[in-house]
Scaffold this motif. Structure first.
Motif: not given
Ligand SMILES: NC(=O)c1ccc[n+]([C@@H]2O[C@H](COP(=O)([O-])OP(=O)(O)OC[C@H]3O[C@@H](n4cnc5c(N)ncnc54)[C@H](O)[C@@H]3O)[C@@H](O)[C@H]2O)c1
Length: 335
Positions: A8, A10-11, A14, A33-34, A36-37, A59, A81-82, A84, A123, A177-178, A180
């Motif tokens: 993850g 690219a998210g 991440g 897997n892009f 959500n990026a 994936d 990170f990857a 939902k 994460s 995380y709280f 971000p």
């Molecule tokens: N952003 C927040 O508020 C927050 C708060 C607490 C925890 N988190 C956790 O932090 C992590 C990252 O969050 P983020 O905000 O960067 O989310 P994000 O959706 O921006 O990043 C997740 C990335 O994972 C990729 N991805 C999703 N499913 C995948 C799969 N099956 N295989 C490969 N890649 C996959 C997506 O394309 C994306 O690039 C997540 O685990 C999320 O649960 C986020």
């Protein structure tokens, strides 16, 4: 320095972590897997770090794909990170959330075990604590997830605990995380949700760019100084640096940890709105609506353990979060 796999990568979080790991001298490989990026994040990461980015598109649920990636590199650790991440959506799609978040993680751990890689940063989220019994949340606060999303993270944390009990070669960092917020100083990467944002700052950002007409404040009769909900917002670059400290702790000290990553300071919805108005230099429309089911008055972290164990310190404040968010979205949307 280590060689780190970022799933993850690219998210939102991440990509910022990629930059901080590179700045700290680590070699980094991304799996995404892009779903959500955007693909151009990769070019932007190359631009920020002034070096090519190694990415494997695929994936985390795909065993054969993971085996190929692990066969091509000698990793010291993985940061996972990857997943939902939308609490509301998880209520409607619990199966999809458990598949990606729990099966995805166990598939990754299996691939790690087969490759002989036993260090992982995971994460997690402050939502594992549920309704606060006391504030600030300390890491030993009771765990009581309310949503399928939060439950999926608890399940992964529990799996790590059992894994270590079964095989002491595993070391892990669970980072809860709280909230971000903000973006990189370069304004080349940040949060850019396609749909209506679930989180407050990207929502306010879309009001500021004119993509959404106004912010709805869900309740102004909470037991807080201005009546709106109070949360602990942490700058995404501070959060990213916390991951560097966590993975370094695994590599150099072999020491498992479960830690909050927050600032310890709470800001209300109105605090955020006013700070964002200052950043974008215009008034932002809002309306007050009813409370949302399941929302609570206020929550924030006790960051003391992360400071003590990792030396983690959130250095960026609310104005930095709003300024960098606005620089990012206004450039992206040509506002
Ligand atoms: N952003 C927040 O508020 C927050 C708060 C607490 C925890 N988190 C956790 O932090 C992590 C990252 O969050 P983020 O905000 O960067 O989310 P994000 O959706 O921006 O990043 C997740 C990335 O994972 C990729 N991805 C999703 N499913 C995948 C799969 N099956 N295989 C490969 N890649 C996959 C997506 O394309 C994306 O690039 C997540 O685990 C999320 O649960 C986020």
């Amino acid at each position: 320095m280590g060689k780190i796999l970022l799933t993850g990568g690219a998210g939102y979080i991440g990509s910022h972590t990629y930059v901080e790991l590179k700045a700290a001298g680590h070699e980094v490989v991304i799996i995404d897997n892009f779903s959500n990026a955007r693909k151009d994040v990769i070019d932007r990461l190359a631009q920020i770090t002034d070096s090519p980015v190694l990415v494997h598109e695929g994936d985390v649920l795909d065993k054969a794909f993971l085996a190929t990636v692990f066969a091509s590199h000698d990793f010291d650790a993985v940061i996972h990170f990857a997943a939902k991440k939308a609490v509301g959506e998880s209520v409607e799609k619990p199966l999809e959330y458990f598949e990606t978040n729990c099966t995805g993680f166990s598939t990754l751990l299996m691939a790690m075990k087969e490759a002989g890689v036993f260090r992982v940063v995971f994460s997690s989220t402050a939502t594992v604590y549920g309704e606060p019994l006391s504030l600030p949340y300390t890491e030993d606060h009771r765990i009581a997830p309310v949503s399928p999303y939060a439950q999926s993270k608890v399940t992964c944390e529990t799996l790590l605990k059992h894994l270590k009990e079964a095989d002491d070669r595993w070391t892990y960092g669970v980072l809860r995380y709280f909230n971000p917020a903000g973006a990189h100083d370069s304004a080349l990467i940040g949060e850019d949700p396609n749909d209506i944002p679930n989180n407050l700052m990207p929502y306010i950002a879309k009001v500021a760019t004119g993509e959404l007409p106004q912010l709805t404040v869900f309740g102004d009769d909470y037991n807080t100084p201005d009546g709106t909900g109070v949360r602990d917002y942490i700058h995404v670059v501070d959060l990213a640096q916390g991951h560097v400290q966590s993975v370094d702790k695994l590599i150099y000290d072999n020491s498992t940890h479960i830690l909050n990553l927050g600032t310890g300071t709470g800001y209300s919805v109105f605090d955020m709105l006013r700070a964002y108005e200052k950043a974008c230099q215009k008034p932002l429309a809002y309306t007050v609506g009813p409370r949302r089911a399941g929302d609570i008055d206020c929550f924030y972290a006790d960051p003391a353990s992360a400071r003590e164990i990792l030396g983690f310190e959130a250095r960026r404040g609310l104005d930095d979060m709003c300024r960098t968010s606005w620089n990012w979205v206004s450039r992206l949307r040509n506002v």
